[in-house]
Design a protein around this motif. Structure first.
Motif, mmCIF file in Angstrom:
data_model
loop_
_atom_site.group_PDB
_atom_site.id
_atom_site.type_symbol
_atom_site.label_atom_id
_atom_site.label_comp_id
_atom_site.label_asym_id
_atom_site.label_seq_id
_atom_site.Cartn_x
_atom_site.Cartn_y
_atom_site.Cartn_z
ATOM 1 N N LYS A 1 0.834 -1.206 0.000
ATOM 2 C CA LYS A 1 0.000 0.000 0.000
ATOM 3 C C LYS A 1 0.869 1.256 0.000
ATOM 4 O O LYS A 1 0.579 2.226 -0.699
ATOM 5 N N PHE A 2 1.922 1.234 0.804
ATOM 6 C CA PHE A 2 2.814 2.386 0.891
ATOM 7 C C PHE A 2 3.493 2.649 -0.453
ATOM 8 O O PHE A 2 3.571 3.792 -0.909
ATOM 9 N N PHE A 3 3.965 1.584 -1.097
ATOM 10 C CA PHE A 3 4.640 1.714 -2.393
ATOM 11 C C PHE A 3 3.684 2.298 -3.441
ATOM 12 O O PHE A 3 4.023 3.250 -4.134
ATOM 13 N N TYR A 4 2.475 1.739 -3.533
ATOM 14 C CA TYR A 4 1.525 2.218 -4.534
ATOM 15 C C TYR A 4 0.986 3.599 -4.197
ATOM 16 O O TYR A 4 0.660 4.379 -5.088
ATOM 17 N N LYS A 5 0.926 3.932 -2.920
ATOM 18 C CA LYS A 5 0.540 5.288 -2.530
ATOM 19 C C LYS A 5 1.539 6.291 -3.081
ATOM 20 O O LYS A 5 1.165 7.336 -3.631
ATOM 21 N N LYS A 6 2.825 5.963 -2.957
ATOM 22 C CA LYS A 6 3.876 6.857 -3.469
ATOM 23 C C LYS A 6 3.805 6.960 -4.988
ATOM 24 O O LYS A 6 4.002 8.041 -5.554
ATOM 25 N N LYS B 1 5.170 9.910 -7.808
ATOM 26 C CA LYS B 1 6.602 9.630 -7.640
ATOM 27 C C LYS B 1 7.067 8.644 -8.714
ATOM 28 O O LYS B 1 6.323 7.775 -9.139
ATOM 29 N N ASN B 2 8.295 8.803 -9.121
ATOM 30 C CA ASN B 2 8.945 7.886 -10.036
ATOM 31 C C ASN B 2 9.083 6.529 -9.345
ATOM 32 O O ASN B 2 9.128 6.453 -8.117
ATOM 33 N N TYR B 3 9.198 5.440 -10.119
ATOM 34 C CA TYR B 3 9.325 4.090 -9.557
ATOM 35 C C TYR B 3 10.482 4.012 -8.572
ATOM 36 O O TYR B 3 10.337 3.490 -7.473
ATOM 37 N N ARG B 4 11.662 4.527 -8.959
ATOM 38 C CA ARG B 4 12.837 4.434 -8.082
ATOM 39 C C ARG B 4 12.673 5.290 -6.829
ATOM 40 O O ARG B 4 13.173 4.951 -5.763
ATOM 41 N N VAL B 5 11.974 6.413 -6.948
ATOM 42 C CA VAL B 5 11.734 7.263 -5.784
ATOM 43 C C VAL B 5 10.787 6.545 -4.815
ATOM 44 O O VAL B 5 11.004 6.533 -3.602
ATOM 45 N N ALA B 6 9.732 5.930 -5.356
ATOM 46 C CA ALA B 6 8.806 5.161 -4.518
ATOM 47 C C ALA B 6 9.550 4.010 -3.850
ATOM 48 O O ALA B 6 9.318 3.705 -2.668
ATOM 49 N N GLN B 7 10.451 3.389 -4.592
ATOM 50 C CA GLN B 7 11.265 2.303 -4.041
ATOM 51 C C GLN B 7 12.117 2.816 -2.876
ATOM 52 O O GLN B 7 12.245 2.152 -1.846
ATOM 53 N N SER B 8 12.692 4.003 -3.030
ATOM 54 C CA SER B 8 13.540 4.557 -1.969
ATOM 55 C C SER B 8 12.723 4.863 -0.714
ATOM 56 O O SER B 8 13.223 4.717 0.404
ATOM 57 N N HIS B 9 11.460 5.264 -0.883
ATOM 58 C CA HIS B 9 10.599 5.492 0.280
ATOM 59 C C HIS B 9 10.341 4.175 1.021
ATOM 60 O O HIS B 9 10.319 4.149 2.257
ATOM 61 N N VAL B 10 10.144 3.084 0.274
ATOM 62 C CA VAL B 10 9.940 1.774 0.899
ATOM 63 C C VAL B 10 11.215 1.336 1.627
ATOM 64 O O VAL B 10 11.150 0.780 2.721
ATOM 65 N N VAL B 11 12.378 1.603 1.031
ATOM 66 C CA VAL B 11 13.655 1.258 1.671
ATOM 67 C C VAL B 11 13.783 1.993 2.995
ATOM 68 O O VAL B 11 14.177 1.403 4.012
ATOM 69 N N LYS B 12 13.423 3.268 3.023
ATOM 70 C CA LYS B 12 13.510 4.027 4.273
ATOM 71 C C LYS B 12 12.545 3.475 5.321
ATOM 72 O O LYS B 12 12.887 3.391 6.496
ATOM 73 N N LYS B 13 11.351 3.087 4.885
ATOM 74 C CA LYS B 13 10.385 2.481 5.815
ATOM 75 C C LYS B 13 10.935 1.150 6.338
ATOM 76 O O LYS B 13 10.850 0.857 7.533
ATOM 77 N N LEU B 14 11.524 0.355 5.448
ATOM 78 C CA LEU B 14 12.131 -0.907 5.846
ATOM 79 C C LEU B 14 13.243 -0.678 6.863
ATOM 80 O O LEU B 14 13.355 -1.410 7.849
#
Length: 147
Positions: free
Chosen positions: A104-109, A114-127
């Motif tokens: 949900k967090f990834f698709y929200k971003k 947000k660009n795919y890699r930017v959304a990915q970086s947000h998930v990495v920070k959450k992780l």
């Protein structure tokens, strides 16, 4: 010969990981070898006073440009271990598959534009925030506690 050596080393890593009983192993989507890389790169998590320091250590925090009265956030600074960032970013698709909150967090971003890699970086920070909490408390991963 090389494949046998790699297999032997991977078995040793897995044996060490079983002895450590790290809470990172309990996160669905993180393999034992990825968890071993994360633990090996960070070492002792108590040396970080907060999750932001963990993100800074990885180099996944945004650069801040300040001049006089203006302040701008830019791209990732990419300090730290490139292998650690590689493992964390490659874990994101598996986290998105195996955990509804990360999904949900990834698709929200993505829906925020947000660009795919930017959304990915947000998930990495959450992780990283989740890993920091798990390592300091010793708790197992429980997706119901994610916000």
């Amino acid at each position: 010969t090389l494949e046998r050596q790699i297999e032997s080393i991977e078995k040793e890593i897995l044996a060490i990981m079983e002895e450590l009983h790290s809470p990172i192993d309990t996160i669905p989507g993180i393999s034992m070898l990825s968890a071993a890389t994360i633990l090996g790169e960070f070492g002792d998590f108590s040396k970080f006073s907060n999750p932001k320091q963990l993100c800074a250590f990885c180099g996944v925090e945004p650069a801040i440009y300040q001049s006089g009265t203006s302040s701008h956030k830019g791209k990732m600074v990419k300090h730290g271990s490139s292998q650690l960032r590689y493992v964390l970013f490659n874990a994101v698709p598996y986290l998105v598959i195996h955990n509804i909150t990360f999904r949900k967090f990834f698709y929200k971003k993505l829906h925020e534009g947000k660009n795919y890699r930017v959304a990915q970086s947000h998930v990495v920070k959450k992780l990283l925030r989740v890993i920091y909490h798990l390592e300091l408390t010793g708790e197992s991963f429980d997706p119901t506690f994610l916000y």
